[in-house]
Design a protein around this motif. Structure first.
Motif, mmCIF file in Angstrom:
data_model
loop_
_atom_site.group_PDB
_atom_site.id
_atom_site.type_symbol
_atom_site.label_atom_id
_atom_site.label_comp_id
_atom_site.label_asym_id
_atom_site.label_seq_id
_atom_site.Cartn_x
_atom_site.Cartn_y
_atom_site.Cartn_z
ATOM 1 N N GLU A 57 -2.568 4.092 3.068
ATOM 2 C CA GLU A 57 -1.982 4.886 1.986
ATOM 3 C C GLU A 57 -0.905 5.825 2.522
ATOM 4 O O GLU A 57 0.153 5.987 1.915
ATOM 5 C CB GLU A 57 -3.086 5.710 1.294
ATOM 6 N N ARG A 58 -1.171 6.464 3.678
ATOM 7 C CA ARG A 58 -0.228 7.442 4.222
ATOM 8 C C ARG A 58 -0.330 7.441 5.749
ATOM 9 O O ARG A 58 -1.214 8.076 6.311
ATOM 10 C CB ARG A 58 -0.547 8.840 3.673
ATOM 11 N N ASP A 76 -4.739 4.705 8.047
ATOM 12 C CA ASP A 76 -4.839 4.872 6.593
ATOM 13 C C ASP A 76 -3.580 4.280 5.984
ATOM 14 O O ASP A 76 -2.502 4.888 6.044
ATOM 15 C CB ASP A 76 -4.950 6.353 6.237
ATOM 16 N N HIS A 80 2.099 -1.447 0.120
ATOM 17 C CA HIS A 80 3.272 -0.790 -0.446
ATOM 18 C C HIS A 80 4.381 -1.750 -0.848
ATOM 19 O O HIS A 80 5.187 -1.423 -1.727
ATOM 20 C CB HIS A 80 3.810 0.253 0.547
#
Length: 908
Positions: free
Chosen positions: A822-823, A820, A741
């Motif tokens: 991503e999230r 994870d 991110h």
């Protein structure tokens, strides 16, 4: 007396004026003539001036097969009213029938290729006719390329004709410099097509295997054709085995003669097929009857629709034939056999719909076959990578690389890929370079006669009934009188003569120096495209036969007597006299020759199979006489489709001494430190390729090799070999989240990236490790922390950007799950989130909140807490308040007090 009636009946005569005009104007032409029009038998004698007037010329006709070459010569001689060897003769390997007045000589493409390498000018030849070019045999493509080279550089007056009934005419015209295409409008008799597929599905061909149900169906179609039609029947099958099986199913045909025709059939059978029969006949044939031959009396063709093509497994060094569907062009050629003399019919054993999906033309052999011999021919021609040759299809780069590896191993080419003097000698022998190497190197040890006998047996597929024991097969051939034995005897004579003649031309044994040659036409002292000085003219007797530049630029050193691996004599053994016997004996001599030809296929018994030096495992067939042998020299092997191991088809027993001698170039002795069986293995080893001969433990392996072995283990088994605590796992997950991110300066912690930076984070622990157990003691978390961006100061922000825990409205510090990236997930009891309107975020990324029931079970999942309170909470409240009445379930959770307790505790 010339048979004018037969000549006048050949339709190709109408195309002769256009062909003469094309050759006079351009010097080359592509002749397209349907089967039966007479292109093979009328065009050559006409161009030679034997028919219809015209200047006397010498014409060479190149045919793809020996049977076709003999048949074409006999047919032309018959038309001229002469015997073969007068005006028309032929030359095939091991047989030459020509006379002093011969003006048309029919040769196989292999013979013409050898002739070009010895005399690239083709002195005295005026016209070359390349027949049946549609078959795309490798020798034929190579001959065409060499001839175009000669015509362009040395002999512009040399006339070339590429002839076929079905071919890529435009492609050949471009290859021959824009040559005119001359088409003969044949008066071919009509051929009716009958689609006769099997009544039930059959398995497609698999390797060499053909479904027996299809062969049974083909036999039934032959019987049907005999009943429905008149005339002889020609049936096309892929190989000798299928021919024998169908023949066996045709017993009891009464007064019908069944003939089996293939390249290994006796000459008497081949001659009988090409002569009119006294009774009705069924001719079972491979593709040898597809082109060039007219089988008299045939009115019916039965086509199985199958063909055989070569395949090479370069990774394992194995080659084999495989059964494929025949192309549309092959189908047309085959059906044309039925209409050569009268209207006919073809029964095709497949559906009309399938026919449209077949390939248009056969796959060119250059794209499928072992290219070792081709690469040697190209190197001797002065074009090692074949980039300057006029070829319809370029050779595949991988196959050429594999071929050059083999040629370098046998000393046929130098480091630049140019042919050495030894390579020129190998090319002149007329056998595969592997077999040539065995012949040259084994003859001084086992004797010329015995070496020639074994190589002759290996140069052609031995009959299956000879078995898989090479020495036993040799004894069978010696006492046999079948067609295979007679062909073997002729090849032995040829090799013996060629080897002795070559030895006379090159005294002093094998020469390892270079014999570089240039492309045709290079001027004296001029540098060829490969940078080699070349000289014009034919080679003198002192220099031996001409190389493609006109003379070989001989240089190099004599390597002593021609013994295996260049040794002066077989270690510990006396030299062998030149004769039929050998001090080794037939069995061991056969093994030595096979091992010298295929050193990477020397194999040792290992766990019920044989491990080849190349690393491939091989299995013997059931009942093999070779079972129990400690070592084998595998001469012929294939790998059945879908099988992991090779299958031994022909081999000889050898001992370790022969194995060491033949595969000496692949011998390794030294230290080996590597990762094997889950740990570091350090040992001193002697091996031939993949076959270990002796192994001893190595106590002092050295820090560097051990470190490389440990890294190999980490690459193969992963960083799980280290000690990963929960905190270490979490740290890696947090870093992966930040990398995804925020990017730099946060490190990439994927396995590949960690391997690339192993020096930065896993030292010094890795340098102190010696075995797997040491890796398991390395704290991965401590090591991984070294990759944090300390220099920039960003490492201090780790807990702020990606905290391990986050405080929720109830005051609890709840762990964030970063599995994870991503999230990340926050799993928390629903009541503890009362009063929080927005979903919590880390590094600007909203957490995926798993809202839990009082029992800790998931009740809802949301990334938008405000939306959940507004739309989803009511349903969850209604479901859970009855199940957990002691817990608070306010109607307005966004303004309620968060809690970790029940209502009872709250009231107290």
């Amino acid at each position: 007396m010339i048979r004018h009636d037969a000549l006048d009946a050949l339709p190709v005569r109408t195309a002769l004026p256009a062909l003469r005009e094309a050759l006079e104007g351009h010097g080359a032409a592509v002749l397209v003539a349907p089967p039966g029009t007479g292109k093979t038998t009328l065009v050559p004698p006409t161009l030679a001036g034997l028919l219809g007037g015209g200047p006397a010329r010498r014409v060479v006709v190149a045919e793809p097969r020996r049977i076709a070459a003999r048949a074409a010569a006999r047919r032309m001689a018959w038309l001229l009213g002469e015997k073969v060897g007068a005006s028309v003769g032929y030359t095939v390997r091991g047989e030459r029938v020509v006379g002093r007045h011969t003006r048309v000589e029919v040769v196989t493409t292999g013979v013409l290729l050898q002739r070009l390498q010895r005399d690239q000018e083709l002195s005295g030849v005026d016209v070359v006719v390349l027949d049946e070019v549609h078959e795309r045999h490798l020798d034929a493509d190579t001959v065409a390329a060499f001839l175009w080279d000669v015509r362009e550089a040395l002999r512009p007056e040399l006339r070339l004709v590429a002839a076929s009934a079905t071919t890529d005419a435009d492609g050949w015209a471009r290859l021959l410099g824009g040559a005119p295409v001359v088409a003969a409008e044949g008066v071919a008799h009509p051929v009716e097509v009958v689609w006769a597929p099997p009544g039930r599905p059959v398995r497609p061909p698999h390797g060499m295997r053909v479904d027996p149900a299809l062969l049974t169906h083909v036999a039934s179609v032959v019987r049907r054709a005999l009943a429905e039609r008149s005339g002889d029947v020609l049936c096309f099958l892929p190989g000798v085995g299928e021919i024998a099986r169908v023949a066996g199913q045709l017993d009891g045909l009464g007064d019908v003669e069944v003939l089996q025709v293939h390249g290994r059939a006796p000459a008497a059978v081949q001659d009988a097929v090409l002569s009119p029969g006294t009774r009705r006949r069924v001719v079972l044939s491979t593709a040898v009857a597809e082109s060039s031959l007219t089988v008299p009396g045939v009115r019916v063709v039965v086509d199985s629709g199958l063909a055989r093509e070569p395949r090479v497994d370069h990774a394992r060094g194995l080659s084999a034939l495989t059964t494929t569907r025949a192309s549309q062009a092959s189908g047309r050629q085959r059906s044309g056999r039925a209409g050569r003399e009268a209207p006919g019919v073809v029964y095709r054993c497949w559906t009309e719909a399938e026919d449209t999906r077949l390939p248009r033309f056969p796959a060119p052999e250059i794209q499928l076959a072992d290219l070792t011999a081709f690469a040697l021919q190209a190197a001797c021609w002065g074009d090692p990578d074949a980039s300057g040759l006029a070829l319809l299809d370029p050779p595949p780069a991988g196959a050429m690389a594999a071929a050059r590896t083999v040629l370098a191993a046998v000393g046929a080419v130098d480091a630049t890929g140019r042919a050495t003097e030894r390579g020129v000698r190998l090319a002149r022998l007329g056998v595969h370079p592997r077999l040539g190497r065995a012949l040259l190197d084994a003859a001084p040890v086992v004797g010329t006669e015995l070496a020639a006998e074994v190589v002759a047996l290996l140069s052609e597929e031995a009959p299956r009934e000879y078995g898989d024991d090479l020495a036993a097969a040799l004894r069978t051939a010696r006492r046999g009188n079948d067609a295979a034995a007679r062909r073997w005897q002729a090849e032995v004579r040829r090799l013996r003569t060629r080897l002795r003649g070559d030895a006379d031309a090159a005294p002093g044994g094998i020469t390892s120096g270079a014999a570089h040659v240039g492309r045709p036409g290079a001027a004296a002292g001029e540098t060829s495209p490969g940078g080699t000085a070349t000289h014009p003219g034919a080679a003198s007797a002192a220099n031996g036969p001409a190389s493609p530049s006109g003379a070989a630029a001989r240089s190099g050193r004599t390597a002593g007597a021609a013994t295996p691996s260049g040794a002066a004599a077989h270690p510990g053994r006396p030299g062998a006299a030149d004769g039929a016997g050998s001090f080794l004996g037939t069995d061991r001599a056969a093994g030595l020759v096979a091992a010298l030809a295929f050193p990477e296929r020397v194999a040792r018994a290992d766990a019920g199979t044989y491990l080849m030096v190349s690393g491939t495992r091989a299995e013997l067939g059931d009942g093999s006489a070779l079972r129990g042998a400690a070592w084998l020299a595998v001469a012929v092997a294939d790998r059945p489709v879908g099988k992991g191991h090779a299958r031994v088809r022909l081999a000889a027993e050898v001992d370790e001494g022969v194995a060491r001698l033949a595969a000496g170039a692949l011998r390794f002795e030294g230290r080996e430190v590597h990762w094997a069986d889950g740990d570091v293995v350090a040992r001193r080893v002697e091996r031939l390729g993949a076959v270990e001969l002796a192994v001893r433990p190595l106590r002092e392996a050295g820090a560097g090799p051990v470190r490389e072995a440990l890294l190999e283990g980490l690459r193969r088994e992963g960083f799980g070999l280290l000690r990963w605590s929960r905190d270490a796992d979490v740290l890696r997950q947090r870093l992966a989240f930040l990398r995804l991110h925020l990017g730099e300066p946060w490190p990439d912690v994927a396995d590949e990236a960690l391997h690339a930076r192993v020096d930065e984070w896993l030292e010094p622990e890795l340098g102190r490790a010696r075995r797997r157990a040491d890796l398991a003691r390395i704290d991965a978390g401590t090591a991984l922390a070294r990759l944090l961006p300390w220099a920039s100061g960003d490492a201090a922000r780790l807990d702020a950007l990606a905290p391990e825990r986050i405080t929720v409205p109830s005051g609890s510090a709840i762990r964030i799950d970063y599995a994870d990236p991503e999230r990340p997930v926050l799993a928390v009891k629903l009541q503890e989130m009362f009063g929080l309107e927005e979903s919590p975020r880390v590094a600007g990324v909203p957490l995926l909140v798993h809202l839990l029931s009082p029992a800790g079970r998931p009740a809802a999942v949301t990334a938008d807490l405000a939306s959940f309170w507004r739309d989803g909470y009511k349903g969850v409240r209604g479901e859970l308040r009855g199940r957990y009445p002691k817990h608070p379930w306010p109607e307005d959770p966004a303004s309620a007090e968060p809690t970790r307790h029940t209502n009872a505790r709250l009231r107290r």
